[in-house]
Scaffold this active site. Sequence first.
Site, short mmCIF file in Angstrom:
data_model
loop_
_atom_site.label_atom_id
_atom_site.label_comp_id
_atom_site.label_asym_id
_atom_site.label_seq_id
_atom_site.Cartn_x
_atom_site.Cartn_y
_atom_site.Cartn_z
N HIS A 170 31.52 16.15 26.82
CA HIS A 170 30.94 15.52 25.62
C HIS A 170 29.48 15.92 25.51
CE1 HIS A 170 29.88 12.44 22.68
NE2 HIS A 170 31.16 12.32 22.47
N ASP B 104 39.26 11.35 23.38
CA ASP B 104 40.50 12.03 22.98
C ASP B 104 41.49 12.23 24.12
OD1 ASP B 104 38.25 13.74 20.98
OD2 ASP B 104 39.90 12.55 20.18
C1 SDX Z 1 34.75 14.11 20.05
O1 SDX Z 1 29.91 14.00 19.27
C2 SDX Z 1 30.71 13.00 19.31
O2 SDX Z 1 30.30 11.87 19.40
C3 SDX Z 1 32.18 13.37 19.18
C4 SDX Z 1 33.18 12.26 19.41
C5 SDX Z 1 33.11 11.20 18.33
O3 SDX Z 1 33.52 10.06 18.59
O4 SDX Z 1 32.74 11.56 17.18
O5 SDX Z 1 32.95 11.63 20.67
C6 SDX Z 1 34.61 12.78 19.38
O6 SDX Z 1 34.65 15.11 19.39
C7 SDX Z 1 34.93 14.17 21.54
C8 SDX Z 1 34.98 15.63 22.09
C9 SDX Z 1 36.39 16.17 21.86
N1 SDX Z 1 36.45 17.61 22.22
C10 SDX Z 1 37.09 18.02 23.32
O7 SDX Z 1 37.61 17.28 24.15
C11 SDX Z 1 37.15 19.54 23.46
C12 SDX Z 1 36.85 19.94 24.90
N2 SDX Z 1 35.42 19.67 25.16
C13 SDX Z 1 34.49 20.75 25.02
O8 SDX Z 1 34.83 21.77 24.16
C14 SDX Z 1 33.03 20.32 25.04
O9 SDX Z 1 32.87 19.52 26.13
C15 SDX Z 1 32.44 19.64 23.82
C16 SDX Z 1 32.70 20.40 22.59
C17 SDX Z 1 32.97 18.26 23.67
C18 SDX Z 1 30.93 19.54 24.04
O10 SDX Z 1 30.45 20.83 24.01
P1 SDX Z 1 28.92 21.17 24.38
O11 SDX Z 1 28.09 19.95 24.50
O12 SDX Z 1 28.49 22.24 23.43
O13 SDX Z 1 29.03 21.72 25.85
P2 SDX Z 1 29.16 23.24 26.20
O14 SDX Z 1 30.28 23.84 25.44
O15 SDX Z 1 27.81 23.86 26.10
O16 SDX Z 1 29.61 23.14 27.75
C19 SDX Z 1 28.65 23.06 28.80
C20 SDX Z 1 29.36 23.70 29.99
C21 SDX Z 1 29.87 25.12 29.69
O17 SDX Z 1 29.95 25.80 30.93
P3 SDX Z 1 28.66 26.73 31.40
O18 SDX Z 1 28.38 27.68 30.26
O19 SDX Z 1 27.55 25.74 31.66
O20 SDX Z 1 29.15 27.42 32.65
O21 SDX Z 1 30.55 22.93 30.32
C22 SDX Z 1 31.70 23.74 30.11
C23 SDX Z 1 31.28 24.89 29.23
O22 SDX Z 1 32.12 26.01 29.43
N3 SDX Z 1 32.68 22.86 29.46
C24 SDX Z 1 33.98 22.87 29.72
C25 SDX Z 1 34.53 21.85 28.93
N4 SDX Z 1 33.56 21.26 28.20
C26 SDX Z 1 32.41 21.91 28.53
N5 SDX Z 1 34.74 23.64 30.55
C27 SDX Z 1 36.06 23.37 30.57
N6 SDX Z 1 36.66 22.39 29.85
C28 SDX Z 1 35.93 21.62 29.01
N7 SDX Z 1 36.52 20.65 28.28
#
Ligand code: SDX
Length: 430
Positions: A306, A363
């Site tokens: 998140h 989720d």
């Molecule tokens: C919602 O914003 C809100 O409030 C949203 C929400 C709401 O109520 O409105 O809470 C609802 O959208 C919840 C999120 C639902 N999405 C997912 O579950 C999809 C999976 N999650 C990710 O795609 C990610 O965690 C996000 C999109 C939620 C957040 O993305 P960020 O903040 O841009 O984080 P990032 O992509 O920069 O990740 C940081 C690191 C990366 O690795 P490095 O480059 O540091 O090596 O963490 C890794 C990412 O690759 N990473 C994950 C991951 N989430 C982040 N790796 C594997 N699996 C994951 N789920």
Amino acid sequence: MSNTAKFDLDGTVYEFPTLEGCEGEKAIDISTLRSKTGYITLDDGYGNTGSCSSAITFIDGDKGILRYRGIPIEELAEKSTFIEVAYLLIYGHLPKRSEMRKFSDMLTENQILHENMKHHFEGFPDHSHPMAMLSSMINASSCFYPGLMGPASRDRFDKHAARLISQVRTIAAFSYRKSRGLPITYPKPAYKYTPNFLHMMFSEPYAEYEPKVEVLRALDLIFLLHADHEQNCSTSTVRMVASSQANLFASAAAGVCALWGPLHGGANQAVIEMLQEIHTSGDDGRRFIEEAKDKNSGKRLMGFGHRVYRNYDPRAKIIKGACDALFKALKISDPLLEIAQRLEDAALHDSYFVERKLYPNVDFYSGIIMRAIGIPTEMFTVLFAIGRMPGWIANFKEIIEDPKSRINRPRQVYVGPTLSHYVPMAEREE
Ligand code: SDX
């Protein structure tokens, strides 16, 4: 905390005021940065940028705190209902009895769509994704309310807000019935919000749908927990559209589109598809976890991570508990729940997820509950939109009531071609 921030740019020191929110959020007010220095800031994904001041929802991502108008989500989940929370978010206080009666009556009076809307449903091909139908039908329904285009007024706002909260549920149920080739079921005036939704979804001409009380409670809780979440992607979209003084339905339709993405509200559908993929492949989850850690796999552990929570999403905790309670009450089981629990346990002990502070978000378990209720997977994000509608409306209201509100228009750093000139076709290469 210092009340100014000093930037030393090209040998000149500039000062900008700082401010602190009522829960300690510190900010630098850079509203005069460009005019004073010629510089803009750049913050890809807005991870460090506040777009507004808001009094609706507070999140502390490090402590896993979520409050609607100051009330902890845990208290509301235990003691309130979705419609009472909708009122709290929109109007800023828990409703008095008379206010709750009036609000509930307005929802009942405004739950029917204009009959001509049915022609729009007829136009969608079978198996159209209900999120596509939802966003277009919300915008289309505004054609039937010319009052929407007029200047915002309190009475007009109250009626349009009630209409949108009530009709998003009707549109969702009609979209589901249409996508399955089923006759639409009209809402019953005697039914309250959540039971009426399930009635419109699952009652048949030959048999009324009789929901169990545990199912009603679980679905109302799902809606309540999704009701708002400060400046997430879709809410920021609603505010962006509202800032141009577009109407409430246009802003909400834009919010639905932003919510659809699998990184945002579409994640609840993606979680179930992920769990099903793991289940059918016979993987116990460990192989998938390794793939999710591998950037080249193109896979992520959906429902994990998140932008704001660097701790357990409090909503995920509540939903997980509700999941266990519902399964016990209905005496059912689901192999996907067991896989989800194994994945959670494995990830929470894996340094990749621990170092990046990736925890289950709202989720991760919500789809499991919706599956148990009989909601089809393609409807999961639609239910997220139903739940989020009061939050979007509350943010829209905050904008239209702010005398200082101005159109949102971010800047950019241009990295394209410098000055070039038109080349007539005859002078271009073949
Ligand atoms: C919602 O914003 C809100 O409030 C949203 C929400 C709401 O109520 O409105 O809470 C609802 O959208 C919840 C999120 C639902 N999405 C997912 O579950 C999809 C999976 N999650 C990710 O795609 C990610 O965690 C996000 C999109 C939620 C957040 O993305 P960020 O903040 O841009 O984080 P990032 O992509 O920069 O990740 C940081 C690191 C990366 O690795 P490095 O480059 O540091 O090596 O963490 C890794 C990412 O690759 N990473 C994950 C991951 N989430 C982040 N790796 C594997 N699996 C994951 N789920």
